[in-house]
Design an enzyme around this catalytic site. Structure first.
Site, PDB file in Angstrom:
ATOM      1  N   LYS A   1     -59.596   2.581 -13.232  1.00  0.00           N
ATOM      2  CA  LYS A   1     -60.624   3.585 -13.492  1.00  0.00           C
ATOM      3  C   LYS A   1     -61.281   3.393 -14.855  1.00  0.00           C
ATOM      4  CE  LYS A   1     -59.324   7.284 -10.329  1.00  0.00           C
ATOM      5  NZ  LYS A   1     -58.903   8.691 -10.164  1.00  0.00           N
TER       6      LYS A   1
ATOM      7  N   ARG B   1     -51.079   6.001  -6.744  1.00  0.00           N
ATOM      8  CA  ARG B   1     -52.130   5.619  -5.787  1.00  0.00           C
ATOM      9  C   ARG B   1     -52.873   4.434  -6.393  1.00  0.00           C
ATOM     10  NH1 ARG B   1     -57.591   6.584  -5.006  1.00  0.00           N
ATOM     11  NH2 ARG B   1     -58.269   6.726  -2.812  1.00  0.00           N
TER      12      ARG B   1
END
Length: 282
Positions: free
Chosen positions: A228, A262
């Site tokens: 991210k 995740r």
């Protein structure tokens, strides 16, 4: 194990022990996810990704057909359903017994995936904010629910997000929603702090530093930081170059109490889990 909180959830009628950290592999069946290499469109790409997640040690697959990166285009519900039917059909042929979660904020999409394809977990990035039928639907389906923290929606969530006290606001947000879910009959709830959702770079790192504060809620935590912007913006790189930073944050997340990671890169995450488990066992 020392340092790891013991949680179990009912997944398809079987108890899954989250005291042993789990790795959830991401399967994106959308052409618009932020990390280009994660986009799987063809039958063979999807099948290969399913095999890869399981062969590399992932214990869950999270399938999504709606990109929630900041500024992503809206996707009609019919398109989301069509993409998921395609992807889930292949997934279930390759791995009929796999634990699967569906990444959607739409109640009708969640219901379709559970009822037609035996998906066992609903992963809602909106915390029920974008479809007011979601909580009731999850309660009726009787499946575990991943409740994520967000402010606003994917189109505007990064427009100058502000908090008087980040952790205090998150605890109030989660506390009220968890109470409502329990009152509606939802038994298994997993909390996702929502890294990258309505949070500045500093918010994300404050959250990582204080993530153990969320343990007061007594529920397992899922962490999604894989590749991210909190990594590549800090380091001045790109999603393609963010694996090393991802691994560093995965190790920190596990030490802070994460039960599920995740991830895009399953093998590396599984290895990180093994190393942290060894540290905590000594």
């Amino acid at each position: 194990m020392k340092g790891l909180v013991q949680y179990t959830i009912n997944v398809g009628g079987k108890l899954l022990d989250l005291g042993e950290p789990q790795v959830m592999g991401i399967l994106n069946v959308t052409p618009d996810s932020f990390y280009g290499k994660s986009r799987k469109q063809s039958d063979e790409e999807i099948a290969a990704r399913v095999r890869s997640v399981l062969q590399e040690g992932g214990s869950m697959i999270d399938i999504g057909a709606y990109s929630t990166r900041p500024g992503a285009a809206d996707v009609p519900v019919e398109t989301e359903m069509s993409r998921l039917r395609h992807g889930l059909g292949i997934l279930r042929r390759e791995a009929p017994d796999a634990i699967v979660s569906v990444d959607t904020f739409r109640a009708d999409v969640a219901r379709m995936c559970v009822e037609e394809y035996g998906v066992q977990i609903v992963n809602d990035i909106s915390g029920g904010e974008l479809d007011d039928r979601m909580f009731d639907t999850v309660a009726r389906l009787g499946v575990p629910y991943i409740l994520m923290h967000i402010k606003g929606n994917p189109q505007n969530m990064q427009d100058n997000p502000q908090y008087d006290d980040l952790m205090c606001e998150m605890l109030v947000y989660f506390g009220s929603k968890v109470q409502r879910l329990h009152e509606m009959g939802v038994k298994d709830i997993i909390l996702d702090p929502g890294f990258g959702f309505a949070k500045t770079l500093d918010h994300n790192y404050e959250l990582m530093n204080r993530m153990e504060d969320l343990k007061v809620l007594g529920l397992p935590l899922l962490v999604g930081v894989s590749r991210k912007s909190m990594i590549y913006r800090l380091l001045g790189t790109s999603p393609d170059e963010a694996l090393n930073g991802t691994t560093a944050l995965h190790a920190m997340s596990l030490l802070k109490g994460a039960s599920i990671l995740r991830v895009h890169d399953v093998r590396e995450a599984v290895e990180t889990v093994e190393i942290v488990k060894k540290i905590l066992s000594c």
